[in-house]
Scaffold this motif. Structure first.
Motif, PDB file in Angstrom:
ATOM      1  N   LEU A   1      36.619  33.614  22.870  1.00 32.96           N
ATOM      2  CA  LEU A   1      37.107  34.821  22.211  1.00 32.96           C
ATOM      3  C   LEU A   1      36.382  36.029  22.784  1.00 32.96           C
ATOM      4  CD1 LEU A   1      37.137  33.613  18.483  1.00 32.96           C
ATOM      5  CD2 LEU A   1      38.972  33.447  20.182  1.00 32.96           C
ATOM      6  N   LEU A   2      37.138  37.082  23.106  1.00 32.78           N
ATOM      7  CA  LEU A   2      36.554  38.294  23.691  1.00 32.78           C
ATOM      8  C   LEU A   2      36.755  39.485  22.771  1.00 32.78           C
ATOM      9  CD1 LEU A   2      37.858  38.071  27.395  1.00 32.78           C
ATOM     10  CD2 LEU A   2      35.776  37.089  26.434  1.00 32.78           C
ATOM     11  N   ASP A   3      35.702  40.311  22.624  1.00 32.02           N
ATOM     12  CA  ASP A   3      35.893  41.598  21.970  1.00 32.02           C
ATOM     13  C   ASP A   3      36.357  42.582  23.031  1.00 32.02           C
ATOM     14  OD1 ASP A   3      33.636  42.192  23.472  1.00 32.02           O
ATOM     15  OD2 ASP A   3      32.285  42.310  21.745  1.00 32.02           O
ATOM     16  N   GLU A   4      36.472  43.851  22.658  1.00 32.61           N
ATOM     17  CA  GLU A   4      37.013  44.825  23.609  1.00 32.61           C
ATOM     18  C   GLU A   4      36.106  45.032  24.811  1.00 32.61           C
ATOM     19  OE1 GLU A   4      39.509  49.018  23.404  1.00 32.61           O
ATOM     20  OE2 GLU A   4      38.845  47.988  21.600  1.00 32.61           O
ATOM     21  N   ALA A   5      34.798  44.978  24.603  1.00 41.99           N
ATOM     22  CA  ALA A   5      33.860  45.117  25.718  1.00 41.99           C
ATOM     23  C   ALA A   5      33.983  43.934  26.674  1.00 41.99           C
ATOM     24  CB  ALA A   5      32.425  45.216  25.197  1.00 41.99           C
ATOM     25  N   GLY A   6      34.140  42.742  26.105  1.00 46.00           N
ATOM     26  CA  GLY A   6      34.319  41.564  26.941  1.00 46.00           C
ATOM     27  C   GLY A   6      35.622  41.617  27.722  1.00 46.00           C
ATOM     28  N   PHE A   7      36.654  42.181  27.086  1.00 52.84           N
ATOM     29  CA  PHE A   7      37.941  42.339  27.760  1.00 52.84           C
ATOM     30  C   PHE A   7      37.808  43.291  28.945  1.00 52.84           C
ATOM     31  CE2 PHE A   7      42.308  44.468  27.571  1.00 52.84           C
ATOM     32  CZ  PHE A   7      42.907  43.486  28.356  1.00 52.84           C
ATOM     33  N   ALA A   8      37.093  44.401  28.744  1.00 57.76           N
ATOM     34  CA  ALA A   8      36.897  45.369  29.824  1.00 57.76           C
ATOM     35  C   ALA A   8      36.177  44.715  31.006  1.00 57.76           C
ATOM     36  CB  ALA A   8      36.105  46.570  29.314  1.00 57.76           C
ATOM     37  N   ARG A   9      35.176  43.881  30.699  1.00 52.51           N
ATOM     38  CA  ARG A   9      34.442  43.185  31.766  1.00 52.51           C
ATOM     39  C   ARG A   9      35.364  42.205  32.496  1.00 52.51           C
ATOM     40  NH1 ARG A   9      29.656  41.413  33.802  1.00 52.51           N
ATOM     41  NH2 ARG A   9      29.480  39.179  34.266  1.00 52.51           N
ATOM     42  N   LEU A  10      36.190  41.510  31.744  1.00 53.33           N
ATOM     43  CA  LEU A  10      37.119  40.562  32.350  1.00 53.33           C
ATOM     44  C   LEU A  10      38.068  41.272  33.307  1.00 53.33           C
ATOM     45  CD1 LEU A  10      38.208  37.622  32.393  1.00 53.33           C
ATOM     46  CD2 LEU A  10      39.791  38.323  30.579  1.00 53.33           C
ATOM     47  N   LEU A  11      38.587  42.425  32.882  1.00 58.36           N
ATOM     48  CA  LEU A  11      39.505  43.180  33.737  1.00 58.36           C
ATOM     49  C   LEU A  11      38.816  43.670  35.007  1.00 58.36           C
ATOM     50  CD1 LEU A  11      41.422  45.374  31.119  1.00 58.36           C
ATOM     51  CD2 LEU A  11      42.243  43.316  32.266  1.00 58.36           C
ATOM     52  N   GLU A  12      37.553  43.999  34.892  1.00 58.30           N
ATOM     53  CA  GLU A  12      36.823  44.554  36.031  1.00 58.30           C
ATOM     54  C   GLU A  12      36.380  43.480  37.014  1.00 58.30           C
ATOM     55  OE1 GLU A  12      32.795  47.221  36.964  1.00 58.30           O
ATOM     56  OE2 GLU A  12      33.449  46.849  34.902  1.00 58.30           O
ATOM     57  N   THR A  13      35.927  42.348  36.486  1.00 60.43           N
ATOM     58  CA  THR A  13      35.289  41.337  37.338  1.00 60.43           C
ATOM     59  C   THR A  13      36.054  40.020  37.442  1.00 60.43           C
ATOM     60  OG1 THR A  13      33.999  40.364  35.540  1.00 60.43           O
ATOM     61  CG2 THR A  13      33.058  42.288  36.663  1.00 60.43           C
ATOM     62  N   GLY A  14      36.931  39.757  36.475  1.00 62.04           N
ATOM     63  CA  GLY A  14      37.592  38.466  36.449  1.00 62.04           C
ATOM     64  C   GLY A  14      36.720  37.370  35.871  1.00 62.04           C
ATOM     65  N   GLN A  15      35.581  37.752  35.303  1.00 59.48           N
ATOM     66  CA  GLN A  15      34.638  36.768  34.770  1.00 59.48           C
ATOM     67  C   GLN A  15      34.529  36.895  33.258  1.00 59.48           C
ATOM     68  OE1 GLN A  15      30.941  37.442  36.792  1.00 59.48           O
ATOM     69  NE2 GLN A  15      31.757  36.917  38.812  1.00 59.48           N
ATOM     70  N   LEU A  16      34.387  35.758  32.606  1.00 60.37           N
ATOM     71  CA  LEU A  16      34.193  35.747  31.163  1.00 60.37           C
ATOM     72  C   LEU A  16      32.741  36.068  30.839  1.00 60.37           C
ATOM     73  CD1 LEU A  16      36.110  32.491  30.261  1.00 60.37           C
ATOM     74  CD2 LEU A  16      36.851  34.819  29.746  1.00 60.37           C
ATOM     75  N   PRO A  17      32.486  36.866  29.809  1.00 57.80           N
ATOM     76  CA  PRO A  17      31.112  37.100  29.378  1.00 57.80           C
ATOM     77  C   PRO A  17      30.429  35.771  29.044  1.00 57.80           C
ATOM     78  CG  PRO A  17      32.607  38.631  28.311  1.00 57.80           C
ATOM     79  CD  PRO A  17      33.454  37.626  29.003  1.00 57.80           C
ATOM     80  N   VAL A  18      29.148  35.671  29.307  1.00 55.74           N
ATOM     81  CA  VAL A  18      28.415  34.416  29.093  1.00 55.74           C
ATOM     82  C   VAL A  18      28.536  33.938  27.671  1.00 55.74           C
ATOM     83  CG1 VAL A  18      26.156  33.322  29.134  1.00 55.74           C
ATOM     84  CG2 VAL A  18      26.795  34.925  30.942  1.00 55.74           C
ATOM     85  N   GLN A  19      28.401  34.842  26.694  1.00 53.81           N
ATOM     86  CA  GLN A  19      28.455  34.462  25.289  1.00 53.81           C
ATOM     87  C   GLN A  19      29.800  33.871  24.931  1.00 53.81           C
ATOM     88  OE1 GLN A  19      25.864  34.517  23.115  1.00 53.81           O
ATOM     89  NE2 GLN A  19      27.245  33.339  21.778  1.00 53.81           N
ATOM     90  N   ALA A  20      30.869  34.491  25.492  1.00 55.51           N
ATOM     91  CA  ALA A  20      32.219  33.986  25.201  1.00 55.51           C
ATOM     92  C   ALA A  20      32.386  32.578  25.732  1.00 55.51           C
ATOM     93  CB  ALA A  20      33.282  34.898  25.816  1.00 55.51           C
ATOM     94  N   SER A  21      31.847  32.317  26.944  1.00 56.32           N
ATOM     95  CA  SER A  21      31.951  31.003  27.513  1.00 56.32           C
ATOM     96  C   SER A  21      31.182  29.974  26.694  1.00 56.32           C
ATOM     97  CB  SER A  21      31.407  30.993  28.953  1.00 56.32           C
ATOM     98  OG  SER A  21      32.160  31.872  29.763  1.00 56.32           O
ATOM     99  N   ASN A  22      29.991  30.370  26.205  1.00 56.13           N
ATOM    100  CA  ASN A  22      29.181  29.468  25.389  1.00 56.13           C
ATOM    101  C   ASN A  22      29.854  29.137  24.082  1.00 56.13           C
ATOM    102  OD1 ASN A  22      27.222  29.413  27.312  1.00 56.13           O
ATOM    103  ND2 ASN A  22      25.921  30.968  26.361  1.00 56.13           N
ATOM    104  N   ASP A  23      30.562  30.153  23.506  1.00 60.27           N
ATOM    105  CA  ASP A  23      31.231  29.937  22.232  1.00 60.27           C
ATOM    106  C   ASP A  23      32.276  28.851  22.311  1.00 60.27           C
ATOM    107  OD1 ASP A  23      29.709  31.838  21.042  1.00 60.27           O
ATOM    108  OD2 ASP A  23      31.207  33.437  21.124  1.00 60.27           O
ATOM    109  N   SER A  24      32.832  28.673  23.511  1.00 55.15           N
ATOM    110  CA  SER A  24      33.916  27.718  23.660  1.00 55.15           C
ATOM    111  C   SER A  24      33.410  26.299  23.856  1.00 55.15           C
ATOM    112  CB  SER A  24      34.814  28.102  24.854  1.00 55.15           C
ATOM    113  OG  SER A  24      34.069  27.989  26.050  1.00 55.15           O
ATOM    114  N   ALA A  25      32.085  26.165  24.020  1.00 59.35           N
ATOM    115  CA  ALA A  25      31.548  24.839  24.308  1.00 59.35           C
ATOM    116  C   ALA A  25      31.529  23.985  23.051  1.00 59.35           C
ATOM    117  CB  ALA A  25      30.146  24.986  24.849  1.00 59.35           C
TER     118      ALA A  25
END
Length: 233
Positions: free
Chosen positions: A209-233
């Motif tokens: 799950l991404l908040d708006e800041a995480g979404f902005a990072r995804l659009l810029e880099t194509g990478q998921l924020p570390v916290q978002a990736s951990n949440d899915s584990a």
């Protein structure tokens, strides 16, 4: 072409008078003749002239809709415009190339290809070109394609994006923006008042799950924020 002051009644009137036979005729209307029609004074004519001039800069998708190609509606027009980026590329594309664009398919691709194969339709296009109508697609086509292969669902209200703009930003970077969550979903962007079913499904199958800041990072880099990736584990 979504031209203000050129409604259905006016189009019918102009067609009956022989002023309009196809979409290109819009840009060659004889306003001296229009002045002879009841209800058409200087102000109404000036307003229509300005609206027609302004329509030349409309997005490519508007032009595709205006051409009235069978089976090609607003959504398909937007997808083609975004994917191929210019009317000349669409005209030159094979059925297979267009059918390979997500959201188009074989039926629409065949219809578009057959439309532009007709000489009379190509003549209309050249008259539109001569009139200065925009043939270019969205500028978003030039952004880095960092989301190719990713599927990002948007739910809820974002502060800095409308739903449509957020989904367009995803697609412009090569990603998919489906309406529902599935095992193929890469991430879910969550705004205010998100859909409960989407959140539940994402939690059930472990989608980040991404908040708006995480979404902005995804659009810029194509990478998921570390916290978002951990949440899915």
């Amino acid at each position: 072409m979504d031209i203000e002051h050129l409604g259905e009644r006016t189009v019918y009137q102009f067609c009956q008078a022989g002023l309009l036979a196809d979409v290109a005729d819009i840009y060659h209307v004889d306003f001296d003749r229009v002045r002879q029609f009841d209800g058409w004074g200087d102000t109404s004519i000036e307003n229509l002239e300005q609206a027609i001039t302004a329509s030349k800069a409309r997005p490519l998708a508007n032009l595709l809709v205006g051409l009235s190609i069978r089976h090609l509606g607003s959504t398909g027009s937007q997808v083609l415009a975004r994917s191929l980026g210019h009317l000349d590329r669409i005209m030159a594309a094979s059925v297979e190339e267009m059918a390979g664009v997500e959201g188009v398919g074989q039926v629409i691709a065949t219809s578009v290809h057959e439309f532009f194969a007709l000489e009379r339709n190509r003549e209309v296009v050249e008259r539109l070109r001569a009139a200065g109508v925009n043939f270019a697609g969205p500028a978003g086509r030039d952004v880095p394609q960092v989301l190719v292969g990713m599927s990002v669902v948007v739910t809820g209200t974002l502060d800095g994006w409308s739903r449509e703009a957020a989904e367009d930003a995803i697609k412009a970077r090569g990603g998919k923006a489906p309406a529902s969550v599935s095992k193929k979903t890469t991430a879910v962007v969550v705004g205010a008042e998100p859909g409960a079913a989407k959140l539940a499904k994402a939690g059930e199958i472990g989608i980040p799950l991404l908040d708006e800041a995480g979404f902005a990072r995804l659009l810029e880099t194509g990478q998921l924020p570390v916290q978002a990736s951990n949440d899915s584990a």
